[in-house]
Design a protein around this motif. Sequence first.
Motif, mmCIF file in Angstrom:
data_model
loop_
_atom_site.group_PDB
_atom_site.id
_atom_site.type_symbol
_atom_site.label_atom_id
_atom_site.label_comp_id
_atom_site.label_asym_id
_atom_site.label_seq_id
_atom_site.Cartn_x
_atom_site.Cartn_y
_atom_site.Cartn_z
ATOM 1 N N THR A 1 0.351 -1.448 -0.035
ATOM 2 C CA THR A 1 -0.068 -0.226 -0.090
ATOM 3 C C THR A 1 0.535 1.275 0.305
ATOM 4 O O THR A 1 0.647 2.370 -1.098
ATOM 5 C CB THR A 1 -0.991 0.072 1.108
ATOM 6 O OG1 THR A 1 -1.652 -0.887 1.306
ATOM 7 C CG2 THR A 1 -1.624 1.356 1.303
ATOM 8 N N GLN A 2 2.131 1.555 1.357
ATOM 9 C CA GLN A 2 2.743 2.541 0.661
ATOM 10 C C GLN A 2 3.792 2.452 -0.366
ATOM 11 O O GLN A 2 3.715 3.657 -1.184
ATOM 12 C CB GLN A 2 3.610 1.875 2.088
ATOM 13 C CG GLN A 2 2.753 2.230 3.466
ATOM 14 C CD GLN A 2 4.263 2.040 4.217
ATOM 15 O OE1 GLN A 2 5.314 1.493 3.827
ATOM 16 N NE2 GLN A 2 3.246 2.827 5.537
ATOM 17 N N GLU A 3 3.743 1.548 -0.946
ATOM 18 C CA GLU A 3 4.845 0.702 -2.187
ATOM 19 C C GLU A 3 3.534 2.236 -3.220
ATOM 20 O O GLU A 3 4.217 2.595 -4.115
ATOM 21 C CB GLU A 3 5.076 -0.225 -2.697
ATOM 22 C CG GLU A 3 5.907 -0.148 -3.815
ATOM 23 C CD GLU A 3 7.625 0.636 -4.660
ATOM 24 O OE1 GLU A 3 7.131 -0.040 -5.509
ATOM 25 O OE2 GLU A 3 7.397 0.740 -3.092
ATOM 26 N N ILE A 4 2.219 1.274 -3.589
ATOM 27 C CA ILE A 4 1.940 2.021 -4.496
ATOM 28 C C ILE A 4 1.391 3.382 -4.560
ATOM 29 O O ILE A 4 1.170 4.228 -5.061
ATOM 30 C CB ILE A 4 0.274 1.252 -4.917
ATOM 31 C CG1 ILE A 4 0.195 1.091 -6.489
ATOM 32 C CG2 ILE A 4 -0.860 1.118 -3.688
ATOM 33 C CD1 ILE A 4 -0.548 -0.289 -6.338
ATOM 34 N N LEU A 5 1.235 3.940 -3.311
ATOM 35 C CA LEU A 5 1.479 5.193 -2.838
ATOM 36 C C LEU A 5 2.267 6.505 -3.352
ATOM 37 O O LEU A 5 2.658 7.479 -3.084
ATOM 38 C CB LEU A 5 0.874 5.794 -1.775
ATOM 39 C CG LEU A 5 -0.383 5.458 -0.622
ATOM 40 C CD1 LEU A 5 -1.124 5.331 -0.348
ATOM 41 C CD2 LEU A 5 -1.441 5.873 -2.180
ATOM 42 N N SER B 1 -6.819 -4.035 -23.166
ATOM 43 C CA SER B 1 -6.009 -5.126 -23.221
ATOM 44 C C SER B 1 -4.181 -5.183 -22.555
ATOM 45 O O SER B 1 -3.538 -5.134 -20.992
ATOM 46 C CB SER B 1 -5.193 -5.566 -24.462
ATOM 47 O OG SER B 1 -4.629 -6.497 -24.319
ATOM 48 N N LYS B 2 -3.726 -3.850 -22.001
ATOM 49 C CA LYS B 2 -2.952 -2.860 -21.537
ATOM 50 C C LYS B 2 -3.353 -2.649 -20.349
ATOM 51 O O LYS B 2 -2.439 -2.996 -19.320
ATOM 52 C CB LYS B 2 -2.467 -1.478 -22.055
ATOM 53 C CG LYS B 2 -1.619 -1.940 -22.937
ATOM 54 C CD LYS B 2 -0.414 -2.530 -23.816
ATOM 55 C CE LYS B 2 0.178 -2.918 -24.897
ATOM 56 N NZ LYS B 2 0.608 -3.947 -24.857
ATOM 57 N N ILE B 3 -4.763 -2.670 -19.753
ATOM 58 C CA ILE B 3 -4.808 -2.353 -18.738
ATOM 59 C C ILE B 3 -5.332 -3.796 -17.767
ATOM 60 O O ILE B 3 -4.366 -3.649 -16.306
ATOM 61 C CB ILE B 3 -6.349 -1.882 -18.029
ATOM 62 C CG1 ILE B 3 -6.584 -0.089 -19.336
ATOM 63 C CG2 ILE B 3 -7.605 -1.821 -17.172
ATOM 64 C CD1 ILE B 3 -7.505 0.574 -19.343
ATOM 65 N N ARG B 4 -5.450 -5.032 -18.281
ATOM 66 C CA ARG B 4 -5.398 -6.112 -17.925
ATOM 67 C C ARG B 4 -3.594 -6.091 -17.434
ATOM 68 O O ARG B 4 -3.386 -6.941 -16.359
ATOM 69 C CB ARG B 4 -5.792 -7.071 -18.101
ATOM 70 C CG ARG B 4 -7.505 -7.056 -18.934
ATOM 71 C CD ARG B 4 -7.777 -8.411 -19.226
ATOM 72 N NE ARG B 4 -7.736 -8.243 -21.127
ATOM 73 C CZ ARG B 4 -8.178 -7.599 -21.819
ATOM 74 N NH1 ARG B 4 -9.500 -7.263 -21.728
ATOM 75 N NH2 ARG B 4 -8.241 -7.915 -23.007
ATOM 76 N N SER B 5 -3.254 -6.107 -18.867
ATOM 77 C CA SER B 5 -1.264 -6.303 -18.166
ATOM 78 C C SER B 5 -0.929 -5.644 -17.196
ATOM 79 O O SER B 5 -0.255 -6.111 -16.543
ATOM 80 C CB SER B 5 -0.888 -6.069 -19.610
ATOM 81 O OG SER B 5 -1.043 -6.543 -20.296
ATOM 82 N N CYS B 6 -1.316 -4.692 -17.610
ATOM 83 C CA CYS B 6 -0.949 -3.474 -15.910
ATOM 84 C C CYS B 6 -1.134 -3.797 -14.715
ATOM 85 O O CYS B 6 -0.255 -4.035 -13.554
ATOM 86 C CB CYS B 6 -0.605 -1.947 -16.449
ATOM 87 S SG CYS B 6 -0.473 -0.873 -15.002
ATOM 88 N N GLN B 7 -2.701 -4.548 -14.782
ATOM 89 C CA GLN B 7 -3.081 -5.112 -13.782
ATOM 90 C C GLN B 7 -2.436 -6.411 -12.682
ATOM 91 O O GLN B 7 -1.411 -6.682 -11.693
ATOM 92 C CB GLN B 7 -4.305 -5.009 -13.170
ATOM 93 C CG GLN B 7 -5.451 -4.069 -13.668
ATOM 94 C CD GLN B 7 -6.507 -3.677 -14.086
ATOM 95 O OE1 GLN B 7 -7.241 -5.001 -14.444
ATOM 96 N NE2 GLN B 7 -7.441 -2.632 -13.308
ATOM 97 N N LEU B 8 -2.051 -7.008 -13.543
ATOM 98 C CA LEU B 8 -1.444 -8.756 -14.146
ATOM 99 C C LEU B 8 -0.052 -7.975 -13.201
ATOM 100 O O LEU B 8 0.546 -8.810 -11.777
ATOM 101 C CB LEU B 8 -1.218 -8.888 -15.329
ATOM 102 C CG LEU B 8 -0.737 -10.753 -14.772
ATOM 103 C CD1 LEU B 8 -0.899 -11.684 -14.079
ATOM 104 C CD2 LEU B 8 -0.543 -11.435 -16.519
ATOM 105 N N LEU B 9 0.585 -7.070 -13.609
ATOM 106 C CA LEU B 9 1.925 -6.386 -12.552
ATOM 107 C C LEU B 9 1.830 -6.563 -11.198
ATOM 108 O O LEU B 9 2.388 -6.649 -10.589
ATOM 109 C CB LEU B 9 2.866 -5.893 -14.304
ATOM 110 C CG LEU B 9 4.114 -5.567 -13.370
ATOM 111 C CD1 LEU B 9 5.087 -6.927 -12.519
ATOM 112 C CD2 LEU B 9 4.542 -4.358 -14.513
ATOM 113 N N LEU B 10 0.762 -5.492 -11.348
ATOM 114 C CA LEU B 10 0.381 -5.217 -9.843
ATOM 115 C C LEU B 10 -0.101 -6.134 -9.012
ATOM 116 O O LEU B 10 0.814 -6.263 -8.309
ATOM 117 C CB LEU B 10 -0.362 -3.935 -9.725
ATOM 118 C CG LEU B 10 -0.406 -2.675 -10.642
ATOM 119 C CD1 LEU B 10 -1.638 -2.383 -10.813
ATOM 120 C CD2 LEU B 10 1.141 -1.802 -9.779
ATOM 121 N N SER B 11 -0.645 -7.231 -9.160
ATOM 122 C CA SER B 11 -0.752 -8.362 -9.075
ATOM 123 C C SER B 11 0.281 -9.115 -8.477
ATOM 124 O O SER B 11 0.593 -9.682 -6.632
ATOM 125 C CB SER B 11 -1.836 -8.830 -9.700
ATOM 126 O OG SER B 11 -2.397 -8.099 -9.813
#
Length: 535
Positions: free
Chosen positions: A68-72, A109-119
């Motif tokens: 959480t701190q990382e993403i902020l 498509s790019k949103i899904r790739s981005c969300q996968l990397l964040l996960s």
Amino acid sequence: MRRRAADFRRPVRRRFPNWIWVLLGLLSIAGLFLFVLHHNQNEDRVQQPALEKNTRMEQVAREDLNFTQEILSATSFSRQLAEQVTLAKAYVIIAKEHNNLHLAWQLSSKIRSCQLLLSKAAMRGEPITLEEAESIIKSLSSLIFKAQDAHYDVATTIMTMKSHIQALEERANAATVQSTLFGQLAAEALPKSLHCLNVKVTADWLVKPHLQELANEKRNSPRLVDNNLYHFCILSDNVLATSVVVNSTVSNAEHPKQLAFHIVTNGISYGAMQAWFLSNDFKGSTIEVQNIEELSWLNASYAPIVKQLLNPDSRAYYIGGFQESNTEMKLQNPKYLSLLNHLRFYIPQIYPQLEKVVFLDDDVVVQKDLTPLFSLDLHGNVNGAVETCLEAFHRYYKYLNFSNSVISSKIDSQACGWAFGMNVFDLIAWRKANVTARYHYWQEQNADGTLWKLGTLPPGLLTFYGLTEPLDRRWHVLGLGYDLNIDDRLIESAAVIHFNGNMKPWLRLAIGRYKPLWERYVNQSQPYIRECITS
């Protein structure tokens, strides 16, 4: 000297032939190899704990990483990716509205790739690296610039998002209202098991004339007006729930034969209620059942609530617009129980010869002897009740509209609220203070529904304002119909536990932790209970 030297050299060559020197060389090499090997092993032993320590430290570092701190963090790739996803989602909506489906698909498509990397980063507990993020950031940025070049400017984005936010808010509000309505319907609807019980008991009332004869005999029992007994009042159309209240009360009383129960129900449940309490013994206690429709004085000329129910202008407010002009209003109202609930303000009129009554809701369970309540000193007050503002925020301003001067000029908004469900009513003090007239006044003031919403607690708070004596909270513990985290010690010490809320103990949606507290007072050996409830 030369000879001696030659003699010296010759014997040496004879004692150390060449193969000896070869052997010595091999041994020297082997010794050096063993030394190096031993030295390396010692170094490994020294370095191994350090390596293990470093590994553990890396694991701890990964575990301690707060994503959480990382993403902020303003400097993290996670934050940059999350912000790009948010912006890209907005452009997906706009692209779809402008029928640019290919761009919307690319962004998605790019949103899904981005969300996968964040996960993945969140799962492994490690920050996203430049190598991982660079390609996605570049491609997503390119698509966002492409969307902007397609004239999806900031103003258009803001307007579109505002409209979508408003639509989402409306859907959320509708869902909240719908959820509340469904919860209320689930709480008020008669379960199949209870319907089965009512049908069987009502049939007994109709086909067994001796039950009606017995009811007529007990109607004029002198015990019903004997103020030396302990009198309890229950207003309900739920046979099983009322039975649990009576059974739990007599089961925990030291002298159950000194208890008298006064039950008022509606015309539909009257026969079932009579047959049930005439056919089952409750340890010798006296039980009276009355039909609300036989209270002739409860009419529109006397009771404002009846007048409001009959008034076409307020009909939609009370019964949701359900209208049938050729049918009596009381009988067509699907929430007829609301009038039964308001009957608590007329207890002195129903029982003119009684001096003190303990009122019990039909969703309570009694766990202690309640007869000491009748000897409590109410200090001249009419109502003895447990206050609720001690454990939450239940003060008067939470229930009433204090923007209306009719209330704000007479009532303290910070006054402490109290609970209906287990109340001690001094009927002598009630008649002296003419409390029912106070209730009529407030009910008339709220004819347009501006002072409070539906229910009996708000008018009760106004009616008994300044006339309520606070009781020890152990007399009445609330919340078993909605609160999953009530302290077990508080429940065990309570004289009365109250299943207020939608999760009633006779429903499937009841809180499982509390349900046995109610079920223990259901007579499992009764044939109709076995056939309808437990089967």
